[in-house]
Scaffold this motif. Sequence first.
Motif, PDB file in Angstrom:
ATOM      1  N   VAL A 544     -30.000   9.950  -6.445  1.00 34.97           N
ATOM      2  CA  VAL A 544     -29.226   8.623  -5.363  1.00 34.97           C
ATOM      3  C   VAL A 544     -28.157   7.949  -6.478  1.00 34.97           C
ATOM      4  N   GLY A 545     -27.492   7.563  -5.789  1.00 42.45           N
ATOM      5  CA  GLY A 545     -26.036   6.974  -6.731  1.00 42.45           C
ATOM      6  C   GLY A 545     -25.597   6.088  -6.183  1.00 42.45           C
ATOM      7  N   GLU A 546     -25.779   4.450  -6.072  1.00 37.11           N
ATOM      8  CA  GLU A 546     -24.402   3.562  -5.801  1.00 37.11           C
ATOM      9  C   GLU A 546     -23.703   3.103  -6.202  1.00 37.11           C
ATOM     10  N   PHE A 547     -23.067   3.362  -4.734  1.00 39.08           N
ATOM     11  CA  PHE A 547     -21.440   3.375  -5.841  1.00 39.08           C
ATOM     12  C   PHE A 547     -21.216   1.570  -6.413  1.00 39.08           C
ATOM     13  N   ARG A 548     -20.245   1.001  -7.134  1.00 42.34           N
ATOM     14  CA  ARG A 548     -19.686  -0.183  -7.277  1.00 42.34           C
ATOM     15  C   ARG A 548     -17.914  -0.469  -6.125  1.00 42.34           C
ATOM     16  N   ILE A 549     -18.158  -1.513  -5.178  1.00 43.20           N
ATOM     17  CA  ILE A 549     -17.825  -1.765  -4.155  1.00 43.20           C
ATOM     18  C   ILE A 549     -16.322  -2.036  -4.808  1.00 43.20           C
ATOM     19  N   GLU A 550     -16.164  -2.300  -6.236  1.00 49.06           N
ATOM     20  CA  GLU A 550     -15.238  -2.332  -6.736  1.00 49.06           C
ATOM     21  C   GLU A 550     -14.032  -1.044  -7.433  1.00 49.06           C
ATOM     22  N   PHE A 551     -14.865  -0.911  -7.579  1.00 48.39           N
ATOM     23  CA  PHE A 551     -14.251   0.901  -7.038  1.00 48.39           C
ATOM     24  C   PHE A 551     -14.035   1.438  -6.022  1.00 48.39           C
ATOM     25  N   ILE A 552     -14.717   1.336  -5.436  1.00 44.14           N
ATOM     26  CA  ILE A 552     -13.617   1.246  -4.045  1.00 44.14           C
ATOM     27  C   ILE A 552     -12.327   0.731  -4.238  1.00 44.14           C
ATOM     28  N   ASN A 553     -12.682  -0.353  -3.536  1.00 44.62           N
ATOM     29  CA  ASN A 553     -11.613  -1.740  -3.114  1.00 44.62           C
ATOM     30  C   ASN A 553     -10.145  -1.066  -4.794  1.00 44.62           C
ATOM     31  N   SER A 554     -10.919  -0.315  -5.564  1.00 44.24           N
ATOM     32  CA  SER A 554      -9.292  -0.113  -6.363  1.00 44.24           C
ATOM     33  C   SER A 554      -8.657   0.500  -6.006  1.00 44.24           C
ATOM     34  N   LEU A 555      -9.266   1.645  -5.529  1.00 40.99           N
ATOM     35  CA  LEU A 555      -8.590   2.726  -4.634  1.00 40.99           C
ATOM     36  C   LEU A 555      -7.522   1.914  -3.468  1.00 40.99           C
ATOM     37  N   LEU A 556      -8.208   0.977  -2.954  1.00 37.77           N
ATOM     38  CA  LEU A 556      -6.872   0.683  -1.959  1.00 37.77           C
ATOM     39  C   LEU A 556      -5.595  -0.604  -2.255  1.00 37.77           C
ATOM     40  N   LYS A 557      -5.592  -0.305  -3.937  1.00 38.90           N
ATOM     41  CA  LYS A 557      -4.419  -1.303  -4.173  1.00 38.90           C
ATOM     42  C   LYS A 557      -3.141  -0.348  -4.017  1.00 38.90           C
ATOM     43  N   ARG A 558      -2.288  -0.666  -3.497  1.00 38.32           N
ATOM     44  CA  ARG A 558      -1.461  -0.111  -3.862  1.00 38.32           C
ATOM     45  C   ARG A 558      -0.321  -0.384  -3.324  1.00 38.32           C
ATOM     46  N   PRO A 559       1.370  -0.900  -3.808  1.00 36.46           N
ATOM     47  CA  PRO A 559       1.910  -1.488  -2.918  1.00 36.46           C
ATOM     48  C   PRO A 559       2.511  -1.545  -2.223  1.00 36.46           C
ATOM     49  N   GLY A 560       3.111  -2.236  -0.876  1.00 33.30           N
ATOM     50  CA  GLY A 560       3.872  -1.457   0.032  1.00 33.30           C
ATOM     51  C   GLY A 560       3.175  -1.204   0.513  1.00 33.30           C
ATOM     52  N   LEU A 561       2.011  -1.334   1.107  1.00 38.93           N
ATOM     53  CA  LEU A 561       1.198  -1.412   2.408  1.00 38.93           C
ATOM     54  C   LEU A 561       0.279  -2.650   3.342  1.00 38.93           C
ATOM     55  N   GLY A 562       0.654  -3.653   2.041  1.00 35.32           N
ATOM     56  CA  GLY A 562       0.145  -5.128   2.626  1.00 35.32           C
ATOM     57  C   GLY A 562      -1.122  -5.293   2.575  1.00 35.32           C
ATOM     58  N   GLN A 563      -1.981  -5.894   3.152  1.00 37.13           N
ATOM     59  CA  GLN A 563      -3.623  -6.302   3.952  1.00 37.13           C
ATOM     60  C   GLN A 563      -4.479  -4.883   4.081  1.00 37.13           C
TER      61      GLN A 563
END
Length: 747
Positions: A544-563
């Motif tokens: 079992v591997g538990e993902f860091r939520i910060e890792f998933i959130n970092s994938l969403l940080k792209r300019p020009g898409l807003g929130q």
Amino acid sequence: MSLLGGIRPPIAVLSVLLLSLAAITALGLGRTAQDRVPEAVLTSQQQFAEDGAIALRASIDESFTDLGRTAGLFNAADPISPDAVLDKISSVYQKWTGTAVVEISSGKLLAARGENVPLAAIDTAKLSDKDALRPRMVKLANGETRLLSFALLSWPGAPQQLLVASNNLKFPGISLGQFRSIAVIDADADILASDGIPQPEQLLTDTQRADAKRADKQLKSFAKTAAVKVRRHPMSAKEPGAGGFPGVSGSLLGNVHTGDRSVAGYASLAGPQPGEPTVATGLGLSVVAMVPVAENPAVVAGPFFGLVAAGSLVVVGALAVALLLGTVQRPLIRLFLESRRLTRGDLNRPVSAPAYGEAARIGNSLERLRRQMLGEAGSTEPPRRGRLGGFGSRGLIVVCGVLVLAWCAPMLLLLNRADATAVVPQQLVNDQRERTDTLTDRVRRALNEGQADLLSVATLIGADTSPADMRTVLERTRLEHDRYQSLYVVDGSGKIVSQTGDTPHQPAGKASAGELIRVLNDSGKKPVIAAQAGIPGRDGATVVGEFRIEFINSLLKRPGLGQVSIVDAKQRIIGGNTGYRAFQELPGERLRTLVTGTNQKTGKSMHPSGILYRDGGKAQIAAAAPFVGGGAAKTLGWTVVSRQPASSLAIPEYRRQNLTVLAGLLGMAAASACLGWLHIVVVRPLRALADQAEALAGGDRRTVLYPRHHDEVGAVTRSLELLRQQLPAQQKREPAPTAPTTYAERT
């Protein structure tokens, strides 16, 4: 007088600032030329190319890392045959088009899977070189390009073997839409792989074939230009402090055909952090994305508004400056001249006092002092104030501020409001939808990669590994990947056998069949997302591997898409690129309706959707894309939602609104600064001087008057001080005449 003090500099600076602002307003808001393609569309194409470069770079680096890590796990275990190695790799990863194992000493092919790997490009005699195992590109006979990745298989007492994996340069999960094309180019502007442009022989009509040839020619032209531009250093290609994409990127304009102009974005492959190269960045690859955009021949507005706004500002500024000159500056200068006259002994003429304000009070006091120096009776009695006696310089400054505010307030709040009239190009809505879909695929692939890593670890752990050795493997895996916060092995009874990282969260119940990734909690500050893989031969034991939520959130940080937010099947927020509360309901009925409609199947699949809507009079662009495609993450039922206000985009109507608001802000700043300066330097000392002058005329001969500044007010203060010093001596030398007395009065 002081050059920086006094009453003249603030009024002069206010005049210059208002005239400059009028010129800026006329030039900025009176602009008649307009770009046929809005800047927001160009920026969106640049960001689309950046998304493609990020996805390609991550895919190449991940492929190289997975191959090397898998080879390391094989090397740490007992020796197995080359066929078994490739079978285990094929059962875990489906990312390579072909794999092979080659004996290094003889160059003999020991095993192969998938398409033929171009082994002729490998020189096994140079594998002792440190850079020999770096990925390389090989062009096949049919013109296609393959990327080869290498790793060593080495066991004690066995000949060294080379593990080779071949892959094409296709973009992983890039959503292109209907008319977009994208290509990978090298440093020589050669197109190594492309998608979105059909081959002319595949088309039915002559018009379609001509359009395809024209698009291919335009793409090659963009590739040549982009190959030159990406050679610049990222620091010199951007404005200082620009940040954002760490590589070189930009946008290009092409030819016009049937009212559509070809627009392209380009981006070089860059590391996740500036100045940190990776395996992929060393290949010298770049991405070019092209799309036809309909030109907008309409002009947002002509020069009329800018000229009227500038002219009205000139009128308002002239009134304010004239008011200050006529009611503040001239009376003060007249007081200065009258006070100087009295100090020189010219007492014959009455003092010419202004009609109102502090200047009137000081002028009346000077007149009383003149009469006292002449010895006239009743000169110490204060005069009665007129109707405007209480209206002073402070009130005049307020009136001037109100005049300027009458111009600034409409500019700030009323004029050129773009929310109801702005024309948002459809291409921006399309780009929001496609980029959101690309981002969704990126998150899904990252979760699938994590589960595949666990499957690889579980396969290598096998049935005979001790808990101590398990922990060694788990710790090495956690250090090689930053996506996990904890890794552990659970036996068939649910007991943790070995673990590394943070404290594990025990799953609440057993996972259903096929549920390899799931959320372990439904409340709390952070969602706990875990993936698992069964260990063969251990009676239901799993890794079992538990993902860091910060890792998933970092994938969403792209300019020009807003929130950007990730929501589950119940539309509860799981992650986001900005602050959010875990498991909170998605805000806004429109967004919830958009997600519901997106998750409804059309035919046999679900498709991303984008929409432009107006909420509270403000235009919003929103898009939603569900998890589609294969892999363990598909069962999560997640959807990625993005939204941003249209006002944040470089659209002409909003640009005009921003310039209007900026003009109003600059006008308020200029008025506040100059009138505040005038109040501090002139009005406050003048009010204090008026009180001192009245006290002196009323009989206060002991208070010494000190000038605060070397300006007009200070000059009047010095004159009053001289009069205070002269007054007792003058009265002693020239006693006031008295009426003759009678004999009866004397006796």
